[in-house]
Structures are given as structure tokens and as C-alpha cells.
Write a protein that holds these residues in place. Sequence first.
Motif, mmCIF file in Angstrom:
data_model
loop_
_atom_site.group_PDB
_atom_site.id
_atom_site.type_symbol
_atom_site.label_atom_id
_atom_site.label_comp_id
_atom_site.label_asym_id
_atom_site.label_seq_id
_atom_site.Cartn_x
_atom_site.Cartn_y
_atom_site.Cartn_z
ATOM 1 N N CYS A 93 1.254 -1.221 0.249
ATOM 2 C CA CYS A 93 0.042 0.066 0.096
ATOM 3 C C CYS A 93 0.881 1.226 0.070
ATOM 4 N N ILE B 129 -4.527 -8.664 4.061
ATOM 5 C CA ILE B 129 -5.851 -8.526 4.006
ATOM 6 C C ILE B 129 -6.499 -10.021 4.145
ATOM 7 N N CYS C 240 -6.651 0.806 -1.473
ATOM 8 C CA CYS C 240 -6.745 -0.633 -0.724
ATOM 9 C C CYS C 240 -7.926 -0.609 0.170
ATOM 10 N N CYS D 29 0.190 2.259 6.219
ATOM 11 C CA CYS D 29 -0.623 0.872 6.363
ATOM 12 C C CYS D 29 0.517 0.106 5.737
ATOM 13 N N ALA E 223 -7.681 -1.866 2.903
ATOM 14 C CA ALA E 223 -8.164 -1.259 4.760
ATOM 15 C C ALA E 223 -7.997 0.108 4.891
ATOM 16 N N CYS E 224 -7.545 1.303 4.588
ATOM 17 C CA CYS E 224 -7.144 2.408 4.434
ATOM 18 C C CYS E 224 -7.592 3.380 3.467
ATOM 19 N N ILE F 6 0.441 -2.550 4.377
ATOM 20 C CA ILE F 6 -0.298 -4.149 4.010
ATOM 21 C C ILE F 6 0.127 -4.381 2.146
ATOM 22 N N PRO G 235 -9.442 -6.801 6.377
ATOM 23 C CA PRO G 235 -8.499 -6.688 6.803
ATOM 24 C C PRO G 235 -8.631 -7.105 8.230
#
Length: 925
Positions: free
Chosen positions: A224, A260, A287, A229, A289-290, A231, A255
Motif C-alpha cells: 500500500c 488482507i 486499498c 498502512c 484497509a485504508c 499492507i 483487513p
Amino acid sequence: MSGAHDNGNPPRKRKLIEVALPLEAISKASKADKDRKVGTIKNIHKWFAPMPAPAWRALLFAATIDDPGDAARRAELLDIIEGLVPDKGTAPSEEALKRARAALAEQGSELPTVLDPFCGGGSTLVEAQRLSFPTVASDLNPVPALVTRVETHLVPSVLGKPAVTGSGDGFEGIADDPMAGFLADVEHYARLVEQQVREQVGHLYEPVEGGEVVAWLWARTVPCANPACGIPLPLYSSPWLSKQKGREAWLRPVPTGRAIRFEIGEGAALTVPNATKKDGRGGKFTCPACGTDVDEKYIRKSGLEARMGLQMLAIAIDDGTVGRRFVSDSSDSLGAGVDVPVDAPDLEFPAQALGFRIQAYGLKSHQDLYTPRQLHTLGAFADAVAKVPSWVQRDGGDEVQANAISSVLAICVSKMAQANSSQTRWRLDSRNGSAKAEPGFGRQAIPMLWDFAEVNPFGESVGSWYAQVTTVSAGLKALPRIPRSGVVRQMDARKAGSLVPDGSALVATDPPYFAQIPYADLSDYFYVWLRRAASGIHPDLFGTMATPKTDELIANPYRQGGPEKARQYFIDGFVDVFSSLKTASRSDLPMVVIYAHRQEENKDGEMSSSAWDALLEAMIRAGIGVVGTWPIHATNSTRQRGQASNALASYIVMICRPRDAAAVSVDRRGFISALRQELPGALKELQQSSIPAVDLAQAAIGPGMAVFSRYAKVTEPDGSVMRVREALACINDELARVLSEQEGDFDADTRWCVRWFEQYQWEQGSFGEAELLANALNTSLHALEDAGVVKARAGKTAMLRPEELPSSYDPVLNHRTSVWEVAVHLSRVLEGKGAGSGVDAAGVLLARARPRIEDDSIKELAYLLYNICERKGWSDSARRFNNLVSSWPDLQTAARAAERQGAVPTQDSLAFDATAEGDEEDLLF
């Protein structure tokens, strides 16, 4: 036949191909052959843009048989050709082949050797052997050379031999087939190969509870771009795993810590999360997650810095029912001790190449296209196949059998690679509804794929060893049962004429398409595995680390120092090729050359094609002239890919002969005068063959170049020699002039519609301008409105679009019928959906229009309108009118059926009373 001419020379005996061909039958069979998925030699191995086998079968016969000069006998010969090309694209019956062979034998002369210096997938030579011609083939590229050698040399050499492992009796119900023993051997040794490979690498494919694994689904990852983050961001294009009704499945990213993981969602009614891919084009991802976006520039940089990885998305399982089931998997098989093998193919990709973009993402060599366990598995299969010759001879087989069996299994390994790499897509819309893997090379390129399917090599689905052996065997069954073996060499086409005695060959070839396909660079994908499996039995083909490229006859600007140098290299090379082939060609036979690259509009608005210019210039410089052309419709690009693809719907067959040594020169005016004398008739023949409108300009090159190439030279007013490109410009100008002159044959309403359409298409213009044009053409706006093709309101006038026309239209009940009216209504019905639409409904309409409108005038109008649309850049309308022309044979068939079923009223029934006329809006044809 367009373009035949004697130029005042003593008459020579013409071949049937120079006079007549049953184009509709050949085209129908060629389309069917293109659509066939099984039971064709295309199953034997992937090659790029192959020519349909039925077309070659017809062309080779027609190029050899004399035209009888008698209409009745000519009709018999055309009927023989129709028998050679069954409309479903299958091989002809034995009875049809006997008729063809008997006709060739009656001619008395010995059959020529068919020579193809660009053998490709082998269809030219296979069909030549089917007709009992001796064959000689070559290709610079070892991959097609091996495929053609298997088809025309190795398999014929083992026909009739009993199986090494038994008689082969009862093998799949073909015990009487002379190929039965060989096919039984292929199956037997394929099982031995799989058994050895399973023992070696089977532990890399752990079983999954609940059923047989069909595929492991992967996505590439990059970190990312948000440092907070960081990831591994999975790059996948769609959340869907299956859209099969009742079996819907999709990915739900979750996440978890610094990663992930994926859960499997099921059911069509639920809200499906978006994929990480943000839009339909390019490489932009978000992403989960973020929420940070990453673009393609960032992804490329990550790849070049070796920060691109892989993450499993899901596992597809066959649980024994119809469809697929999906499970998530948190383990990482790639991280479980599976390293890249030390003997993996390390052949690097070229720094720049046509059709390649993967280098920009850090994928530098062929091994980068595979997961580690795919490399282990393909290597193991190739190494096992390399041992097969010793196994066969150990079991009592001879060297010929050993070479044939192991060559076929080497091809199976090579085909296996096509569906066992990161070029394998997961396809949601397969024919039976189940999602499945789709092998690479859906187009002639190696693109960057974000997500891919890793298939199970030991299963029974796409990409498995079992599937390759099954499909290749099906392809072998499509070969003729002729025990005569052909000759196949790996050789530069410039020297291919030396393979036969001078003056002995029928040259028939489909040469490479200029700069459209990077054949050698692409086929290295197959070569690395074929070389590992088969170099021991074909040392003449696999003596180099990669396919030969320096002498490859394509215009590759990366290899030859720019577009203009590449073009000149192509021309110079083909001058040598055609000079060599001219020496090899038998004097009474024409050369048959196929080409299928369309002209493009250049920056000055003129139609030109570097590919056509270059090929034709090479021919003329080699002393070869085009004496005619035929269009073979093998595909219909209009519905599938549209105008934007610039794809040809036709192959153009060029019939060529050496230019007369006594050819005279002519000036530009004389050349154009000859064009004007001959081109209209040639174009009329092309239109009557229902060549798609998209291809008319391309096909017109044939008769036009037949005029140009008969002269020793054409001089310009300044004394310079006219170049091919300028000759093509003259031909295009004459084509436009002829099409415009056809407008004079239309009724006044149609002429007004054409003029208005050319100016405004479907947009509005002023009422006053429309009225003036109507008066000049002896019609009126009121009459045009009454006919239902124009609307005039508030000082503005516009043509009604086809979809705006009334569905109740019936030409029988219409008191004023124009060619335009019938044409646009036919297009409306043909393009429509639901009841009252499609080919059959359009055929009824055509049948009911025939008492008042001639079929040819409708088709001529469609050609004219397409030409206008292409010049104006109106792609949607161009597609519409091209489709009308392309569908013409089917429309006429449907119209004849409608007439037989009484859809067309008698003259007595045409009388109707005022009440019926008042209810006209409610009548449906």
C-alpha cells in the motif's frame, strides 16, 4: 473473378480459381471452422491468426483444376467444391473427396507439390494432403515447423501400424481407423508420463476437503502506498468468482492486522463489495484497509523494485455437481518451501517488443510468468516426455513410432503451458455456465494480468495434462488418413524455393501480417518447453536457445531501427521470397497468397496501409502481378468487436502470376482510364458476393492492382514512377466515384435521403435547405414525411433513426416505397431484439418489399452508406450498414423461405378498402 485480363497476349488456359468460386459456401464453412472448439487441427497447438481449413481445401482444388470454358461443366466443378466445404466446417465426406480427386486425375497432368514457406498451424499442407497433393513446407520459426511436421510427416508415417502396447482395437470405437494404434499409444505413454510426474511433484498439490481442486485463484500484490498502512494490496479486477445462477460467489476482503484475508460471499441478492480495481481501464486500485489509491505508475515502480508479490484469493473446487464451489485459504502455498527450480527457463524478454507490456512491471524473463510450482510441474512433464522415445523402443516400437508419439506428447506439454501460467484468466461466462480457467493468448500478446488462475495439472479440467492429451488427440483425428508423408524444414522463407525443383510447385501461403503479430517473440513462450521435451528427436529445430528472430519477416520497429527501416526490411525480404517462389512455381499454375490486413485512414484523411503497400510493392518488384482477388468471409467482426477494432471480416485471396515480360508502360492518365473501364464491373461482382462493406475497399485493391501490376511501370506527369501507395490512392478514389455513381440508380426519395444523410447523418438541419434539396431532386418534404423517414418541425428537418421507425411498417401496404425506406427498416428489424426482430423477421420484410424494390439496389445503398460513414467517422452507423451487407445471404435465404410459406401476398390480395388502409398502423408483417 475480379481482375483477370489477357493484356493482348496469347490466351493461356485459366484455372477455375481465376473464373469462379462458390464464395457463399466457402465463407459459410470457414465461419463454422472458426467457431468450432473441438475436432479441428486447431486443437493440436496454438498458432496465431490461422487461415480456415475449408478455404484452403477449396482454393487448392480450384487453383489446380482447369476452367472448362463450359457453363455446365463449370457448374459441376463448383458443385464439387461445395461438397469439399460442408457448411458446419467439418471435414468433407469420402465421397466428396473421391469426386475431387477424380476431377484432378481426369486433367491428366501430375499433381503439383504444394509449397508453403510460412506453414504456421499447417492448414494449407493438411488440406493439400487431404486432396492427395504431395507437400513441402517450411517456417523460420521452429514451433510451427514442429506442429506441421507432426501433422504432415510424423502422423502419416505411422498410419496403419498396430499399437506398440497392443493392437489398439476398440480404442474409442475407431478400431478400423488406421490411426487407432497410434492414438492408443499416445494415450498409453501419456499415462506413464503423468504417473512419473505425479510421483515427482504431486506433493506440491495438496488435496482440499470437499472435492477436486479446479484452480487456485491468485492476485498480484504491491505494498500500500500509505506508509502508515503498508499492507500487501491485492490487485484484482472483479470480486466475482461465479455468476452461475444459483451458484453465485464473490470475494469479501477483510483487513486483518497487517494483511488482507478473503471470505467467500454467496448469493446474487447480497450486496457485492467492489474489487480493489477502481475503474474499467488502466491500473488504479484502492486499498481495502485504508482507502488509499495506487495508480499504474506506482505499481510499475513497485514491480521494477521487486516489491510485487502474490496472494491467494480463493480455491475453486469441483464437488461433483454442476458448477463450482469456492473456499478461502489462509495458507500461502508459495511460502511453504516451494522455490523456483534451478533449471527454470531463464530466457529474457526483449527490452521492447510488439504486444509485450509486462517488462514495465518488473517481469523480465519467461520464468516470471509462472508460479514456482508451475515451473516444477512443467519441467517435470517436459523431462518425462524426453524419455518417451527410449520407453517406446524398449517396448518394441520402431524409431518412427517413438518420434511420432513423443512429438505429440511434447506438444501436449507446450499446450499445457498455455493454461499453466499467470496469463490464465478466470472466466465467468463459460458455455455451460460454470466459471473456468481460460488459457492465455486470447489475443496475440502477452499482457499484464493482475489476477490469474493456477489450474490443477492432475485434474480433468482446463489446463490439466489429461485435458491436453484429450484435446490434442481430438485434433489428430481431424487429420486425413493419407499415408504419404510431407517434407517440413525449419528455413528462412527467402530460400524456400530451393526445397522443390524449379517450376514444379503450386505456391499457396498465408504470409505474416507486417507489424501486427510478433510471432517469434510470442512463440518463445512455447519454445522453451518444446525444446526441453523434444530437442533430442528434433535437433534441427531446437538447436538454439530461443526462436530465430534476426531473419523473421515482420516489420518490427524495435528490432530494425524504426518504422521506416522496418518497412523497407519487410519489402526487401519479400522481394527475395517472391523471387524464389516465382522460380519454384509451375508455369501453368497461379500463386495463391492470402492477406487480411485492412487499410487505415492516415493523418491526411486518405486510406492507406503500410502492410498492403509493402506486400504489393514486394510482389511487383519481384515481377509478380495480381490477376484477381476473392474475398473469403471467415468471421463477422461487426457484432463481436465493432468498428473500433479495425478487424477484417474477410480474408483477401490474391491470385498472382509472373508479370508478362513484354508488359508495356503507361502514364497516370492511361492507368486511371483502365481503372475506370474495369473497376465498376469488378466492384459489382464483389458486391454480388455480399462482401462485408467494411472490406469492400480492401477487396477492391485486387482488381485495382491487377490493372496496375500488368504494366511494366506507370509514370507520373513529372516522369517519376508511380509507387504502390499512390496507385492505392487512385484505386480508392475510383472506388468512391463508382459508389457515388450508383446513387444515380436510386429513386428520388432515396437520393434525397443519401444527400441529407451525408451532410447531417441523424442530426437536424434547416427546413429551407431540406426543401431546396427536395425540389432539386424532384421530390418533396411532404412526400418524405408521408413515407415515414423524415420529420420536419419548427423550421428543422431530420432523418428518422432506424430505431425511431414504426414497427408496423409493411411495404406491401405502403403506397410510396423507396429503397432507403426498405433498407433502414431492414436494419431496424435485423438489429432489434424480441419478437418481430432478427434475420427471419427481416427476411419476411425483404420478401414483401420485392414486388416494388430490387434486392441489389438495397445492398448497393448499404455499401454506399457504409462508405459515407467510414469517411465521416460515424462508427455506429457504419457498423449498422456493414451488418446489413454481411447478413445479406442469410436475409435472402429467409426471404425465399417466407415466399414459400406464403408471406408475400398475391396481386389480388393487394387490393384493400379504405377501412383496411385506415387500420394500417395496427398491421404487422
